[in-house]
Design an enzyme around this catalytic site. Structure first.
Site, mmCIF file in Angstrom:
data_model
loop_
_atom_site.group_PDB
_atom_site.id
_atom_site.type_symbol
_atom_site.label_atom_id
_atom_site.label_comp_id
_atom_site.label_asym_id
_atom_site.label_seq_id
_atom_site.Cartn_x
_atom_site.Cartn_y
_atom_site.Cartn_z
ATOM 1 N N ASP A 29 0.795 -1.232 0.000
ATOM 2 C CA ASP A 29 0.000 0.000 0.000
ATOM 3 C C ASP A 29 0.829 1.285 0.000
ATOM 4 O O ASP A 29 0.299 2.360 -0.213
ATOM 5 C CB ASP A 29 -0.976 -0.005 1.189
ATOM 6 C CG ASP A 29 -0.288 -0.348 2.505
ATOM 7 O OD1 ASP A 29 0.908 -0.690 2.490
ATOM 8 O OD2 ASP A 29 -0.952 -0.286 3.557
ATOM 9 N N GLU A 35 10.077 -4.426 13.525
ATOM 10 C CA GLU A 35 11.287 -4.103 12.762
ATOM 11 C C GLU A 35 12.518 -4.377 13.617
ATOM 12 O O GLU A 35 13.512 -4.945 13.145
ATOM 13 C CB GLU A 35 11.255 -2.639 12.317
ATOM 14 C CG GLU A 35 10.159 -2.308 11.287
ATOM 15 C CD GLU A 35 8.787 -2.036 11.907
ATOM 16 O OE1 GLU A 35 8.642 -2.213 13.140
ATOM 17 O OE2 GLU A 35 7.867 -1.661 11.163
#
Ligand SMILES: *[C@@H]1O[C@H](CO)[C@@H](O)[C@H](O)[C@H]1NC(C)=O
Length: 384
Positions: free
Chosen positions: A196, A281
């Site tokens: 996206d 992350e």
């Protein structure tokens, strides 16, 4: 005098006859008396020639896809994209694939959140002209969003990204495209690109020569205009972020790339599905690099080349109304290859049998979030 007059008359007569004969002969000759007509005929001939040239060009095989020839020495960029079925999926993947086709020496690892590959994604990959590997792994039930949970509660796309890392490490699993993992010694860089976001092609130039882990700012994320590393004298000295600044790596998924040799040298480096919110992350990067060794890119992290954009969830009120009248949009459109078991990628718009099959199989996901949202199940008409 008399004779002379007769001679003149005779001469006149002969000349007239000659003129007449000449005129008669000329009548049978091809006309060269109309230069404009001849020019027009010539133009037509030229056009015919051009048309047949163009027709010949059309019959020739099409030229190779947009990627210009690049020196073999360029490291390959492996782009890992998790994706899942929802109404905007095809639009997002078309946009991303067309961005990626601007980048030389790129290999797209597209990982579906599905038990097996869907025709929509297989077809899109085949038509993309990209070098790709198609993977599929279903997110385990326990990790999926529950009904009513906001999207950020659980990290999304974890299984899918790890599946791609496994493939890079030679564990196979490809269901389409290039099946063989990169041979040992391959120079490359790995980037996690969700379907996206919006990517500048310049970003890929910045990451190409990553030695360990390279970093840059990401726009429109974390409630800020951008989030990203703070750089002094060419070194990362901190992070511009408003939210949990004490995370080891307060970076967005789109804000870093890892060299392939480094990833392969650390076989335990992968994403941890149980990582606390915002730490996904870090769960990968803490295996790979010390924050002070991050390599700043994008002009010492002063340029934003990727944006955390989000596509609005389409409203389907009219569609639902038409469905109740048995007049819903044809689910076969946008999904050319029909699926034998009726599980259309366009779940909300299928026939009742298809919908009930999907709603049994899948936990409804009503909220929209980064990776996992709202598969279209939330549009399902009330079950009979
Ligand atoms: C980044 O900063 C370093 C140190 O100030 C400088 O030498 C280098 O040229 C800068 N790089 C870019 C691309 O601006």
């Amino acid at each position: 005098m008399k004779l002379k007059l007769k001679n003149v008359f005779l001469a006149y007569f002969l000349v007239s006859i000659a003129g007449l004969l000449y005129a008669l002969v000329q009548l049978g000759q091809p006309c060269d008396c109309l230069p404009p007509l001849r020019a027009a005929a010539e133009q037509l001939r030229q056009k015919d020639l051009r048309i047949s040239q163009l027709q010949a060009d059309l019959r020739r095989p099409p030229p190779a896809p947009a990627q210009p020839p690049e020196p073999e020495a360029l490291p390959t960029i492996y782009v890992i994209t998790p994706t899942y079925a929802r109404l905007v999926q095809k639009a997002e993947l078309v946009r991303l694939s067309q961005t990626l086709s601007l980048v030389p020496r790129l290999h797209w690892l597209l990982v579906e959140d599905a038990e097996s590959p869907t025709p929509l994604v297989s077809g899109l990959l085949a038509a993309s002209g990209l070098l790709f590997t198609h993977l599929a792994v279903l997110t385990p039930k326990a990790q999926r969003l529950r009904e009513g949970e906001p999207g950020w509660v659980r990290p999304r796309g974890v299984e899918q990204r790890n599946k791609a890392l496994d493939w890079l490490r030679g564990k196979g699993g490809a269901v389409g495209g290039e099946k063989d993992s990169p041979p040992p010694g391959t120079q490359g860089v790995v980037y996690f690109a969700d379907d996206d976001n919006t990517y500048s092609r310049e970003l890929f130039k910045e990451m190409r020569w990553t030695r360990g882990v390279s970093v840059w700012p990401v726009g429109l994320v974390g409630g800020l205009r951008f989030e990203g590393p703070r750089v002094q004298d060419g070194r990362v000295v901190g992070f511009h972020t408003a939210w949990e600044p004490n995370r080891p790596f307060p970076l967005d998924m789109a804000g870093f790339a890892v060299s392939l040799p480094l990833l392969l040298a650390k076989p335990n480096a992968q994403f941890d599905a149980t990582a606390p919110r915002g730490h996904l992350e870090s769960s990968l990067l803490s295996h790979l690099v010390d924050p002070k060794d991050l390599e700043p890119r994008a002009a010492n992290c002063t340029q934003v080349l990727v944006w955390h954009t989000r596509t609005e969830k389409p409203k389907m009120k009219q569609e639902e109304q038409l469905q109740r009248q048995g007049q819903g949009s044809d689910p076969a459109i946008e999904n050319k290859e029909s699926q034998p078991r009726g599980a259309s990628w366009f779940p909300s718009l299928g026939k009742p049998a298809c919908c009930s099959l999907i709603s049994r199989d899948r936990v409804p996901v009503p909220t929209q979030d980064r990776l996992g949202s709202s598969s279209a199940q939330s549009f399902l008409p009330p079950s009979p």
